[in-house]
Scaffold this motif. Structure first.
Motif, PDB file in Angstrom:
ATOM      1  N   HIS A 128       0.845  -1.203   0.000  1.00 15.77           N
ATOM      2  CA  HIS A 128       0.000   0.000   0.000  1.00 15.77           C
ATOM      3  C   HIS A 128       0.872   1.242   0.000  1.00 15.77           C
ATOM      4  O   HIS A 128       2.051   1.165   0.361  1.00 15.77           O
ATOM      5  CB  HIS A 128      -0.897   0.004   1.252  1.00 15.77           C
ATOM      6  N   ASP A 146       6.874   2.470   5.108  1.00 11.69           N
ATOM      7  CA  ASP A 146       5.759   1.574   5.422  1.00 11.69           C
ATOM      8  C   ASP A 146       4.847   1.441   4.204  1.00 11.69           C
ATOM      9  O   ASP A 146       4.240   2.437   3.794  1.00 11.69           O
ATOM     10  CB  ASP A 146       4.988   2.137   6.633  1.00 11.69           C
ATOM     11  N   GLY A 147       4.765   0.249   3.631  1.00 12.50           N
ATOM     12  CA  GLY A 147       3.932   0.025   2.452  1.00 12.50           C
ATOM     13  C   GLY A 147       4.677   0.351   1.161  1.00 12.50           C
ATOM     14  O   GLY A 147       4.721  -0.453   0.232  1.00 12.50           O
ATOM     15  N   GLU A 184      -5.096   1.016   3.407  1.00  6.13           N
ATOM     16  CA  GLU A 184      -4.563  -0.001   4.329  1.00  6.13           C
ATOM     17  C   GLU A 184      -4.596   0.503   5.763  1.00  6.13           C
ATOM     18  O   GLU A 184      -4.960  -0.215   6.682  1.00  6.13           O
ATOM     19  CB  GLU A 184      -3.131  -0.371   3.932  1.00  6.13           C
ATOM     20  N   GLU A 185      -4.181   1.759   5.953  1.00  2.00           N
ATOM     21  CA  GLU A 185      -4.061   2.279   7.317  1.00  2.00           C
ATOM     22  C   GLU A 185      -5.416   2.624   7.924  1.00  2.00           C
ATOM     23  O   GLU A 185      -5.511   2.911   9.108  1.00  2.00           O
ATOM     24  CB  GLU A 185      -3.147   3.518   7.348  1.00  2.00           C
ATOM     25  N   HIS A 201       7.677  -5.905   3.010  1.00  2.00           N
ATOM     26  CA  HIS A 201       7.298  -4.829   3.929  1.00  2.00           C
ATOM     27  C   HIS A 201       8.427  -4.591   4.925  1.00  2.00           C
ATOM     28  O   HIS A 201       9.207  -5.499   5.194  1.00  2.00           O
ATOM     29  CB  HIS A 201       6.015  -5.224   4.690  1.00  2.00           C
ATOM     30  N   HIS A 226      -1.610  -6.199   8.383  1.00  2.00           N
ATOM     31  CA  HIS A 226      -1.221  -5.945   6.992  1.00  2.00           C
ATOM     32  C   HIS A 226      -2.312  -6.459   6.061  1.00  2.00           C
ATOM     33  O   HIS A 226      -3.100  -7.315   6.434  1.00  2.00           O
ATOM     34  CB  HIS A 226       0.082  -6.667   6.646  1.00  2.00           C
TER      35      HIS A 226
HETATM   36 ZN   LIG Z   1       2.106  -1.141   6.009  1.00  2.00          ZN
END
Ligand SMILES: [Zn+2]
Length: 424
Positions: free
Chosen positions: A95, A106-107, A140-141, A200, A369
């Protein structure tokens, strides 16, 4: 253009290696979208920055020759045809949305890394048997909208949740080119997919601490939450003798220590946390009559979570008896069940790391995730690379170009192993 197909086999030359500078340059280019003054990004799902960042990523995908579409859940899917069109898809990605005040890795590492795999296959004129698809999951978050829709999980409540942008997911999905009224069309049948892989950052400090390159993720932990209420008797803090009190906060304090004791009393990597506590009425001169607090337990095994909870409830009964209070637990519905990765894919990841001379270890993912939803749909594997200082969801997030490139190398070799028939 792709030249004559070359099959990957043990005898074939080893696949090309990721270019750390290209990966880093693209990570930094993506970091411009939603850049915050602290050097990270605030690119929350459905924001203008998210829309612009997604357009940048889609342009990279098109430039790499992928056929790009947006599904009804707003996932970006880029397809590269295989030699055997009837074979199911090997899907990989992550993501690009972030938490408010998030970091640049992150992602993003999983998305830029997935595109790097395509670039490497193109450069080597290597055509896989299976069709390949790179995916950028939406939101995603927030509520993991994209992966949940792809896995066919019901999203009714989540669509009306208002995200950090002030938009509901329903409005947000429209803003990024999806169609919330046709979400079911984003669903993939298990037969359409061979596997899902996600690269990731670890978001913890274990790989760095041990000096390892690669984490082979065993699964994504289940997260169970409870609301806990401790009821005592509020009374005058000056006139009530110590032996006549039913102090809810004294009982709650014992329970906090009890949670820690229970969770650390058995072997394993389970974690338990009381992260929120409020005493009422909350005055210096009144004995607390009521405490509300949270309890969170995480582990790869749902049974272990339940047995830890049973022990904690046992501690609570003893505390009730000794403090003259009442302690009640209410399970919160938002219970995420553990999701295990596929054992054969774990082995392929380890073999790939070994072939590259990279040090690796098996580990659970303590964070949620997209892979957790995908694991219920198709055999799933997850590859971790180190996070400097174990820091994540912060502008201080960092993974070096070489560390990212090693993760991409392992991802590509795992894709090729699956293409060669690991799961058939
Ligand atoms: Zn992530």
């Amino acid at each position: 253009m792709v030249a004559a197909p070359v099959a990957f086999a043990r005898s074939a030359p080893s696949p090309p290696r990721a270019d750390p500078r290209r990966v880093e340059a693209r990570i930094l280019a993506l970091a411009r979208f939603g850049a915050n003054p602290e050097g990270g990004v605030s690119r929350v799902a459905f924001s203008a920055a998210d829309v612009a960042g997604r357009e940048y990523v889609a342009s990279l995908m098109r430039a790499a020759g992928l056929g790009v579409r947006i599904d009804a859940a707003g996932n970006i899917v880029g397809r590269r045809e295989g030699r055997e069109p009837r074979l199911p898809v090997i899907l990989f990605g992550s993501h690009i949305d972030s938490v408010p005040g998030g970091g640049n890795y992150d992602g993003d590492v999983g998305v830029i890394g997935a595109i790097e795999c395509i670039e490497l296959l193109n450069a080597a004129s290597l055509r896989t048997r299976h069709p390949l698809e790179v995916v950028v999951f939406s939101d995603e978050e927030g509520s993991l909208v994209g992966s949940r829709a792809m896995a066919g999980e019901p999203l009714t409540g989540a669509l009306d949740e208002v995200s950090h942008t002030g938009r509901s997911a329903r409005e947000g999905i429209r803003a990024i080119g999806g169609d919330p009224d046709r979400l079911s069309s984003a669903r993939r049948a298990p037969t359409e997919l061979r596997a899902f892989l996600e690269l990731h950052i670890e978001q913890g400090g274990i790989l760095e601490e041990k000096g390892l390159d690669i984490g082979v993720v065993e699964g994504i932990v289940g997260i169970n939450w409870w609301d806990v209420v401790v009821e005592g008797v509020a009374n005058h803090a000056g006139t009530t003798p110590m032996d006549r009190r039913h102090d809810a906060l004294v009982a709650a304090a014992q329970l906090v220590l009890g949670v820690n004791r229970v969770v650390t009393s058995v072997p394993g990597r389970q974690v338990g946390t009381v992260g929120r506590i409020a005493a009422a009425p909350g005055a210096p001169n009144v004995i607390p009559g009521r405490v509300e607090m949270s309890l969170e337990l995480r582990d790869l095994s749902a049974e272990k979570i339940q047995s830890l909870f049973a022990s904690i409830a046992g501690e609570a009964r003893a505390i009730e008896a000794s403090t003259g209070t009442r302690i009640s637990f209410r399970a919160i519905n938002a219970t995420a069940v553990p999701a295990l990765t596929d054992e054969r894919i774990r082995r392929s990841i380890a073999v790939a790391a070994d072939a590259l001379g990279l040090e690796h270890m098996s580990m659970p993912s303590g964070a949620g995730h997209d892979a957790q939803d995908m694991a219920r749909l198709t055999p799933t594997g997850m590859i971790f690379v180190p996070s400097a200082g174990g820091i994540s969801h912060s502008p201080k997030e960092f993974t070096s170009p070489d560390q990212m490139a090693r993760g991409v190398d392992v991802l590509l070799r795992t894709i090729l192993a699956i293409d060669a028939g690991t799961l058939e």
